[in-house]
Design an enzyme around this catalytic site. Structure first.
Site, PDB file in Angstrom:
ATOM      1  N   MET A  29      59.143  33.033  15.391  1.00  0.00           N
ATOM      2  CA  MET A  29      58.384  34.112  14.738  1.00  0.00           C
ATOM      3  C   MET A  29      57.485  34.800  15.769  1.00  0.00           C
ATOM      4  O   MET A  29      56.506  35.452  15.413  1.00  0.00           O
ATOM      5  CB  MET A  29      57.571  33.551  13.573  1.00  0.00           C
ATOM      6  CG  MET A  29      58.457  32.976  12.470  1.00  0.00           C
ATOM      7  SD  MET A  29      57.728  32.984  10.841  1.00  0.00           S
ATOM      8  CE  MET A  29      56.308  31.957  11.100  1.00  0.00           C
ATOM      9  N   GLY A  30      57.804  34.643  17.049  1.00  0.00           N
ATOM     10  CA  GLY A  30      57.023  35.294  18.093  1.00  0.00           C
ATOM     11  C   GLY A  30      55.727  34.562  18.367  1.00  0.00           C
ATOM     12  O   GLY A  30      55.587  33.384  18.027  1.00  0.00           O
ATOM     13  N   LEU A  32      54.793  33.672  21.238  1.00  0.00           N
ATOM     14  CA  LEU A  32      55.410  32.575  21.995  1.00  0.00           C
ATOM     15  C   LEU A  32      54.390  31.872  22.901  1.00  0.00           C
ATOM     16  O   LEU A  32      53.520  32.508  23.483  1.00  0.00           O
ATOM     17  CB  LEU A  32      56.586  33.094  22.839  1.00  0.00           C
ATOM     18  CG  LEU A  32      57.695  33.821  22.066  1.00  0.00           C
ATOM     19  CD1 LEU A  32      58.833  34.199  23.003  1.00  0.00           C
ATOM     20  CD2 LEU A  32      58.218  32.992  20.902  1.00  0.00           C
ATOM     21  N   HIS A  33      54.532  30.572  23.002  1.00  0.00           N
ATOM     22  CA  HIS A  33      53.652  29.757  23.841  1.00  0.00           C
ATOM     23  C   HIS A  33      54.515  28.740  24.589  1.00  0.00           C
ATOM     24  O   HIS A  33      55.757  28.782  24.520  1.00  0.00           O
ATOM     25  CB  HIS A  33      52.561  29.082  23.006  1.00  0.00           C
ATOM     26  CG  HIS A  33      53.089  28.364  21.793  1.00  0.00           C
ATOM     27  ND1 HIS A  33      53.906  27.255  21.881  1.00  0.00           N
ATOM     28  CD2 HIS A  33      52.948  28.618  20.465  1.00  0.00           C
ATOM     29  CE1 HIS A  33      54.210  26.850  20.667  1.00  0.00           C
ATOM     30  NE2 HIS A  33      53.655  27.663  19.784  1.00  0.00           N
ATOM     31  N   HIS A  36      57.465  27.164  22.837  1.00  0.00           N
ATOM     32  CA  HIS A  36      58.687  27.980  22.758  1.00  0.00           C
ATOM     33  C   HIS A  36      59.389  28.032  24.119  1.00  0.00           C
ATOM     34  O   HIS A  36      60.617  28.005  24.196  1.00  0.00           O
ATOM     35  CB  HIS A  36      58.343  29.407  22.323  1.00  0.00           C
ATOM     36  CG  HIS A  36      57.753  29.513  20.956  1.00  0.00           C
ATOM     37  ND1 HIS A  36      56.421  29.782  20.749  1.00  0.00           N
ATOM     38  CD2 HIS A  36      58.307  29.373  19.726  1.00  0.00           C
ATOM     39  CE1 HIS A  36      56.184  29.822  19.456  1.00  0.00           C
ATOM     40  NE2 HIS A  36      57.309  29.577  18.806  1.00  0.00           N
ATOM     41  N   GLY A 146      61.860  23.308  17.105  1.00  0.00           N
ATOM     42  CA  GLY A 146      60.836  22.378  17.557  1.00  0.00           C
ATOM     43  C   GLY A 146      60.670  21.192  16.612  1.00  0.00           C
ATOM     44  O   GLY A 146      60.710  21.348  15.386  1.00  0.00           O
ATOM     45  N   GLN A 152      60.924  20.976   8.584  1.00  0.00           N
ATOM     46  CA  GLN A 152      61.791  22.164   8.749  1.00  0.00           C
ATOM     47  C   GLN A 152      63.087  21.766   9.456  1.00  0.00           C
ATOM     48  O   GLN A 152      64.182  22.131   9.028  1.00  0.00           O
ATOM     49  CB  GLN A 152      61.038  23.218   9.559  1.00  0.00           C
ATOM     50  CG  GLN A 152      61.904  24.333  10.102  1.00  0.00           C
ATOM     51  CD  GLN A 152      61.102  25.456  10.741  1.00  0.00           C
ATOM     52  OE1 GLN A 152      60.457  26.210  10.035  1.00  0.00           O
ATOM     53  NE2 GLN A 152      61.134  25.576  12.056  1.00  0.00           N
ATOM     54  N   SER A 184      50.710  25.510  18.820  1.00  0.00           N
ATOM     55  CA  SER A 184      51.112  26.236  17.621  1.00  0.00           C
ATOM     56  C   SER A 184      50.640  27.670  17.774  1.00  0.00           C
ATOM     57  O   SER A 184      49.558  27.914  18.333  1.00  0.00           O
ATOM     58  CB  SER A 184      50.445  25.612  16.385  1.00  0.00           C
ATOM     59  OG  SER A 184      50.465  26.518  15.300  1.00  0.00           O
TER      60      SER A 184
HETATM   61  O1  PAF Z   1      59.614  27.764  13.057  1.00  0.00           O
HETATM   62  C1  PAF Z   1      59.587  29.010  12.935  1.00  0.00           C
HETATM   63  O2  PAF Z   1      59.057  29.720  13.790  1.00  0.00           O
HETATM   64  C2  PAF Z   1      60.206  29.663  11.721  1.00  0.00           C
HETATM   65  O3  PAF Z   1      60.039  28.869  10.589  1.00  0.00           O
HETATM   66  C3  PAF Z   1      61.688  30.029  11.903  1.00  0.00           C
HETATM   67  C4  PAF Z   1      62.550  28.794  12.102  1.00  0.00           C
HETATM   68  C5  PAF Z   1      61.837  30.959  13.104  1.00  0.00           C
HETATM   69  C6  PAF Z   1      62.205  30.765  10.657  1.00  0.00           C
HETATM   70  O4  PAF Z   1      61.458  31.910  10.396  1.00  0.00           O
END
Ligand code: PAF
Length: 286
Positions: A29-30, A32-33, A36, A146, A152, A184
């Site tokens: 979801m951008g 980024l750190h 990611h 992650g 998730q 995060s």
């Molecule tokens: O973990 C995330 O950043 C989001 O839940 C994902 C997997 C990109 C789905 O929107």
């Protein structure tokens, strides 16, 4: 190397057709750190080419959650993707991902209603819906997520198995600050005082892990000592849950138990909802 940036489905189809060999995909979801970055590096080791998506998915936010203020840092994110050697970045708008209000969505089932799902109704339905859409659009061989979002990850594995989605799912280890705070995108909401309180989450997990020889009861008791103290800190930690669960199903572990487990914690500091977890192993029934 500058990645190809696709903003529409047609641009993505064209960029995807130019990928030679296998493709690993990192959905994000951008904002980024380093966490990611480590997922992109892991993806690079798993395939010939890497795609990253950047999309803040409205479907996975509840009405009182932070969709509106979720950090959007596209220019910096693209620099990170370039620096980590991503070949393709898919950065769609909301209307590209959801041209119409979706009528058919993924139902996350029982696992979507427990632990994190209990405090965020509909969150996992929305998350799985966008992940399946992204997998269908990008058509990767491998997709990397992650381990910090352990529930998730377990649910994506389950969806891929249940719906026969032809992709290998790979988990990437949680990256932490030197004092233990799990990275995060939401950490940037924290003031200095809030950050100090938030450290209790990783400290509680560490205390629980250190007590694991004593069995599940000892793990929860040790973690609670840290969390109880944080509940009276200034600002306080408002605990959402501390659970010891089966990593594949996220159902609670009840002693006596032997096997793998996840100790998961979530809480609010100020207006910020934070989660963390640690994998554990109970070698003998305890
Ligand atoms: O973990 C995330 O950043 C989001 O839940 C994902 C997997 C990109 C789905 O929107």
């Amino acid at each position: 190397m500058t990645p190809t940036i696709a903003r529409t489905r047609d641009e993505l189809i064209e960029a995807r057709s130019g990928v030679k060999g296998t493709l690993a995909f990192v959905p994000t979801m951008g904002a980024l750190h380093e966490g990611h970055r480590s997922l992109i590096r892991l993806a690079r080791r798993r395939a010939d080419a890497v795609a990253v998506s950047i999309f803040v998915n409205p479907l996975q936010f509840g009405p009182d959650e932070d969709f509106g203020r979720y950090p959007r840092t596209l220019a910096a994110d693209l620099d990170i993707c370039a620096a980590e050697g991503a070949d393709l970045v898919f950065a769609p708008s909301r209307s590209v991902m959801y041209p119409d209000d979706p009528q058919v969505t993924i139902k996350s089932g029982p696992m979507g209603e427990v632990v994190e799902g209990a405090s965020r109704p509909g969150h996992f339905d929305g998350m799985l819906t966008v992940v399946l859409k992204l997998l269908n659009l990008v058509r990767p061989d491998v997709a990397v997520f992650g381990e910090k979002d352990a529930q998730q990850l377990a649910m994506i594995r389950r969806m891929v198995a249940d719906l026969n989605v032809p992709v290998e799912i790979v988990g990437g280890p949680t990256v932490r600050e030197s004092d233990g705070l799990a990275l995060s995108s939401r950490n940037r909401y924290l003031s200095e005082d809030e950050r100090r309180t938030a450290l209790a989450l990783s400290r509680a997990l560490r205390a629980g892990a250190d007590a694991s020889l004593g069995g599940p009861g000892a793990v929860i008791a040790a973690a609670n000592v840290v969390l109880d103290k944080a509940a009276t800190a200034d600002p306080p930690l408002l605990l959402d849950y501390l659970v010891l669960v089966d990593p594949a199903t996220f159902t609670a572990i009840t002693p006596p138990y032997a096997g793998p487990a996840v100790l998961a914690v979530a809480g609010r500091v100020g207006a910020t909802h934070l989660i963390d977890n640690v994998p554990l192993q109970f070698p003998e029934e305890s």
